[in-house]
Scaffold this active site. Structure first.
Site, PDB file in Angstrom:
ATOM      1  N   HIS A   1      29.405  81.882  55.182  1.00 33.24           N
ATOM      2  CA  HIS A   1      29.427  82.772  56.340  1.00 33.24           C
ATOM      3  C   HIS A   1      30.837  83.150  56.770  1.00 33.24           C
ATOM      4  O   HIS A   1      31.077  83.395  57.948  1.00 33.24           O
ATOM      5  CB  HIS A   1      28.665  82.132  57.498  1.00 33.24           C
ATOM      6  CG  HIS A   1      27.218  81.938  57.211  1.00 33.24           C
ATOM      7  ND1 HIS A   1      26.326  82.992  57.187  1.00 33.24           N
ATOM      8  CD2 HIS A   1      26.506  80.844  56.878  1.00 33.24           C
ATOM      9  CE1 HIS A   1      25.124  82.545  56.878  1.00 33.24           C
ATOM     10  NE2 HIS A   1      25.199  81.237  56.684  1.00 33.24           N
TER      11      HIS A   1
ATOM     12  N   PRO B   1      32.165  76.288  72.351  1.00 33.71           N
ATOM     13  CA  PRO B   1      33.480  75.802  72.766  1.00 33.71           C
ATOM     14  C   PRO B   1      33.947  76.437  74.072  1.00 33.71           C
ATOM     15  O   PRO B   1      33.718  77.625  74.303  1.00 33.71           O
ATOM     16  CB  PRO B   1      34.398  76.189  71.609  1.00 33.71           C
ATOM     17  CG  PRO B   1      33.676  77.235  70.859  1.00 33.71           C
ATOM     18  CD  PRO B   1      32.220  77.012  71.084  1.00 33.71           C
ATOM     19  N   GLU B   2      34.588  75.637  74.898  1.00 35.73           N
ATOM     20  CA  GLU B   2      35.110  76.116  76.172  1.00 35.73           C
ATOM     21  C   GLU B   2      36.633  75.935  76.192  1.00 35.73           C
ATOM     22  O   GLU B   2      37.218  75.612  75.160  1.00 35.73           O
ATOM     23  CB  GLU B   2      34.423  75.365  77.328  1.00 35.73           C
ATOM     24  CG  GLU B   2      32.907  75.554  77.290  1.00 35.73           C
ATOM     25  CD  GLU B   2      32.153  74.817  78.398  1.00 35.73           C
ATOM     26  OE1 GLU B   2      32.773  74.478  79.416  1.00 35.73           O
ATOM     27  OE2 GLU B   2      30.951  74.582  78.223  1.00 35.73           O
TER      28      GLU B   2
ATOM     29  N   ARG C   1      26.549  82.845  62.984  1.00 39.21           N
ATOM     30  CA  ARG C   1      25.740  83.777  63.777  1.00 39.21           C
ATOM     31  C   ARG C   1      26.478  85.071  64.146  1.00 39.21           C
ATOM     32  O   ARG C   1      25.890  85.969  64.735  1.00 39.21           O
ATOM     33  CB  ARG C   1      25.227  83.068  65.025  1.00 39.21           C
ATOM     34  CG  ARG C   1      24.231  81.976  64.618  1.00 39.21           C
ATOM     35  CD  ARG C   1      23.940  81.036  65.750  1.00 39.21           C
ATOM     36  NE  ARG C   1      23.068  81.630  66.764  1.00 39.21           N
ATOM     37  CZ  ARG C   1      22.640  80.977  67.835  1.00 39.21           C
ATOM     38  NH1 ARG C   1      23.010  79.739  68.047  1.00 39.21           N
ATOM     39  NH2 ARG C   1      21.838  81.566  68.687  1.00 39.21           N
TER      40      ARG C   1
END
Ligand SMILES: [Zn+2]
Length: 283
Positions: A98, A2-3, A116
């Site tokens: 997660h 995401p930006e 991650r």
């Protein structure tokens, strides 16, 4: 990853949902994502604190909290890394495998999930201290932008990813802005003319503003176990994939350029993919 536009859309989505909510429990499952804040300190400061605001800086979320125990106001910094998601879920919904941090807000949980664990949810503000100007703000001006580019011989595509130059641009919007400005991603930053810098400046603001406008219309469906069509965003089933479709060159290698119909090319710069049209972006 995401930006700026995706984080802005997320901030606008979460802001009204979080406002006024009090943290009644803090469950840290991956201490790594708090780093360098220690889990004990994190719990002590956040327990009992109330969400008062949420803003964005670059690709970071800034959660404002009012805390009675420590300082009157506390800022919590969030970054989604590569695969992170932050959302509210009802307590009876099964939590994702997660989940890195779960904040108990009474009837709901605030969940930071990250498969991650490259993202962050921390009280440490170091990451935002050296960020360059916000590209959509008045602080971002062509003259200063050109001065900064003059000091670099790096390829313009690589330079645009430098968060000290300008905050929030990543691999996707760097490629998109250069396409819109008709500039080669290989052009050395210090070789851009005044007119080219102005074009790039306008193109960057254009692609970012349009992405925010487009993302704001996507029905977001946050929740545990939901599919992830819009980067980290969950979406309502059956929603057409127009959010990805709006990209002109990014991830479109071999497909035809929307301008000239010749194939889009993929190259690798500083170990990252760049997508561009060799015909339209010759400058
Ligand atoms: Zn083209």
């Amino acid at each position: 990853m995401p930006e700026l536009p995706e984080i802005e859309v997320l901030a606008r989505h979460l802001r009204p949902l979080l406002r006024g909510k009090i943290i009644r429990g803090v469950d840290v499952r991956r201490a790594k994502v708090l780093s360098p804040t220690a889990p004990r300190q994190f719990r002590r400061i956040l327990l009992g604190a109330k969400f008062t605001g949420l803003s964005r800086r670059g690709k970071y979320l800034l959660f404002q909290l009012h805390s009675q125990s420590v300082a009157p106001t506390v800022t919590l910094l969030g970054h989604l890394g590569m695969t992170g998601r932050m959302f509210l879920a009802r307590k009876n919904v099964r939590q994702p495998k997660h989940a890195a941090v779960v904040l108990d807000l009474g009837g709901e949980n605030f969940i930071y999930e990250d498969t991650r664990y490259f993202g962050r949810l921390t009280l440490d503000m170091t990451a935002i201290q050296k960020l360059g100007p916000e590209p959509l703000s008045d602080n971002f001006q062509p003259a200063k932008f050109r001065e900064a580019l003059k000091r670099s011989r790096q390829a313009i595509k690589i330079k645009l990813l430098d968060q000290k130059l300008v905050a929030g641009i990543g691999n996707i919007y760097a490629s998109e802005a250069l396409f819109r400005a008709r500039l080669s991603p290989r052009l050395a930053a210090n070789r851009l003319t005044v007119a080219q810098v102005k074009r790039l400046w306008r193109a960057m603001r254009g692609v970012l503003a349009e992405a925010i406008a487009c993302g704001s219309t996507v029905p977001l469906n946050f929740g545990a176990g939901k599919t992830d069509g819009l980067f980290y965003f969950g979406r309502a089933p059956g929603t057409p994939d127009f959010y990805a479709e709006r990209l002109r060159v990014y991830d479109r290698a071999g497909k035809s350029c929307p301008n000239c119909r010749r194939p889009i090319k993929r190259i690798v710069q500083a170990a990252r993919s760049t997508f561009y049209c060799p015909h339209c972006q010759r400058a």
